[in-house]
Write a protein that holds these residues in place. Structure first.
Motif, PDB file in Angstrom:
ATOM      1  N   LEU A  46       0.833  -1.201   0.000  1.00  0.00           N
ATOM      2  CA  LEU A  46       0.000   0.000   0.000  1.00  0.00           C
ATOM      3  C   LEU A  46       0.873   1.258   0.000  1.00  0.00           C
ATOM      4  O   LEU A  46       0.612   2.205  -0.747  1.00  0.00           O
ATOM      5  N   ASP A  47       1.917   1.266   0.814  1.00  0.00           N
ATOM      6  CA  ASP A  47       2.836   2.411   0.828  1.00  0.00           C
ATOM      7  C   ASP A  47       3.512   2.579  -0.528  1.00  0.00           C
ATOM      8  O   ASP A  47       3.676   3.699  -1.019  1.00  0.00           O
ATOM      9  N   MET A  48       3.911   1.459  -1.143  1.00  0.00           N
ATOM     10  CA  MET A  48       4.542   1.534  -2.454  1.00  0.00           C
ATOM     11  C   MET A  48       3.582   2.140  -3.470  1.00  0.00           C
ATOM     12  O   MET A  48       3.972   2.986  -4.276  1.00  0.00           O
ATOM     13  N   ALA A  49       2.318   1.735  -3.416  1.00  0.00           N
ATOM     14  CA  ALA A  49       1.321   2.284  -4.345  1.00  0.00           C
ATOM     15  C   ALA A  49       1.143   3.782  -4.133  1.00  0.00           C
ATOM     16  O   ALA A  49       1.099   4.553  -5.096  1.00  0.00           O
ATOM     17  N   ARG A  50       1.053   4.198  -2.881  1.00  0.00           N
ATOM     18  CA  ARG A  50       0.875   5.634  -2.583  1.00  0.00           C
ATOM     19  C   ARG A  50       2.095   6.453  -2.981  1.00  0.00           C
ATOM     20  O   ARG A  50       1.969   7.535  -3.548  1.00  0.00           O
ATOM     21  N   ASP A  51       3.280   5.944  -2.682  1.00  0.00           N
ATOM     22  CA  ASP A  51       4.509   6.702  -2.908  1.00  0.00           C
ATOM     23  C   ASP A  51       4.979   6.650  -4.359  1.00  0.00           C
ATOM     24  O   ASP A  51       5.411   7.666  -4.905  1.00  0.00           O
ATOM     25  N   LEU A  52       4.912   5.497  -4.973  1.00  0.00           N
ATOM     26  CA  LEU A  52       5.495   5.318  -6.293  1.00  0.00           C
ATOM     27  C   LEU A  52       4.470   5.316  -7.412  1.00  0.00           C
ATOM     28  O   LEU A  52       4.840   5.187  -8.579  1.00  0.00           O
ATOM     29  N   GLY A  53       3.206   5.473  -7.084  1.00  0.00           N
ATOM     30  CA  GLY A  53       2.161   5.551  -8.097  1.00  0.00           C
ATOM     31  C   GLY A  53       1.860   6.971  -8.539  1.00  0.00           C
ATOM     32  O   GLY A  53       1.047   7.185  -9.434  1.00  0.00           O
ATOM     33  N   GLN A  54       2.514   7.935  -7.953  1.00  0.00           N
ATOM     34  CA  GLN A  54       2.307   9.348  -8.284  1.00  0.00           C
ATOM     35  C   GLN A  54       3.031   9.711  -9.581  1.00  0.00           C
ATOM     36  O   GLN A  54       4.122   9.205  -9.845  1.00  0.00           O
ATOM     37  N   PRO A  55       2.459  10.609 -10.387  1.00  0.00           N
ATOM     38  CA  PRO A  55       3.112  11.003 -11.652  1.00  0.00           C
ATOM     39  C   PRO A  55       4.532  11.543 -11.468  1.00  0.00           C
ATOM     40  O   PRO A  55       5.362  11.381 -12.353  1.00  0.00           O
ATOM     41  N   SER A  56       4.833  12.133 -10.329  1.00  0.00           N
ATOM     42  CA  SER A  56       6.161  12.705 -10.109  1.00  0.00           C
ATOM     43  C   SER A  56       7.153  11.720  -9.488  1.00  0.00           C
ATOM     44  O   SER A  56       8.318  12.068  -9.286  1.00  0.00           O
ATOM     45  N   GLY A  74       9.683  -4.112   0.477  1.00  0.00           N
ATOM     46  CA  GLY A  74       9.475  -5.496   0.882  1.00  0.00           C
ATOM     47  C   GLY A  74       8.901  -6.395  -0.185  1.00  0.00           C
ATOM     48  O   GLY A  74       8.525  -7.525   0.106  1.00  0.00           O
ATOM     49  N   PHE A  75       8.829  -5.907  -1.422  1.00  0.00           N
ATOM     50  CA  PHE A  75       8.216  -6.725  -2.466  1.00  0.00           C
ATOM     51  C   PHE A  75       9.081  -7.917  -2.841  1.00  0.00           C
ATOM     52  O   PHE A  75       8.582  -8.935  -3.267  1.00  0.00           O
ATOM     53  N   LEU A  76      10.370  -7.810  -2.683  1.00  0.00           N
ATOM     54  CA  LEU A  76      11.264  -8.900  -3.054  1.00  0.00           C
ATOM     55  C   LEU A  76      11.387  -9.966  -1.985  1.00  0.00           C
ATOM     56  O   LEU A  76      12.149 -10.908  -2.141  1.00  0.00           O
ATOM     57  N   ASN A  77      10.597  -9.878  -0.917  1.00  0.00           N
ATOM     58  CA  ASN A  77      10.698 -10.919   0.094  1.00  0.00           C
ATOM     59  C   ASN A  77      10.022 -12.209  -0.341  1.00  0.00           C
ATOM     60  O   ASN A  77      10.147 -13.216   0.322  1.00  0.00           O
TER      61      ASN A  77
END
Length: 98
Positions: free
Chosen positions: A25-35, A73-76
């Motif tokens: 969820l954090d990855m989606a919020r942080d890395l899903g932004q256009p910037s 943590g996606f690579l765990n």
């Protein structure tokens, strides 16, 4: 920024149940932004007979994506292979012929 296709393959350890992504969820919020850099664009899941997933990213290089996946943590439980790709389709072929 370049476009990358990432192939995520579950790691298979005998008798070990894979762990879910710890901060998806954090990855989606942080890395899903256009910037965001790298930026997570989308993910595709094949049919039920294939445990791999495929995701699209914009990034300066493949290492930035792998590092982000590790940080969240996606690579765990998945191995990730990032391939730089160019997007093109029928319109591009037609436009190149005129």
């Amino acid at each position: 920024m370049a476009l990358y296709l990432v192939i995520h393959t579950p790691t298979a350890e005998e008798g070990v149940e894979p762990l879910p992504p710890t901060r998806l969820l954090d990855m989606a919020r942080d890395l899903g932004q256009p910037s965001a850099s790298p930026r997570w664009i989308t993910t595709y899941s094949p049919d039920l007979h294939d445990d791999r997933i495929f995701s699209m990213w914009e990034a300066p290089n493949a290492d930035a994506i792998v590092q982000a996946l590790d940080d969240y943590g996606f690579l765990n439980h998945m191995e990730a292979r990032a391939l730089r790709v160019e997007q093109w389709g029928p319109e591009d072929v037609i436009a190149g012929q005129t």
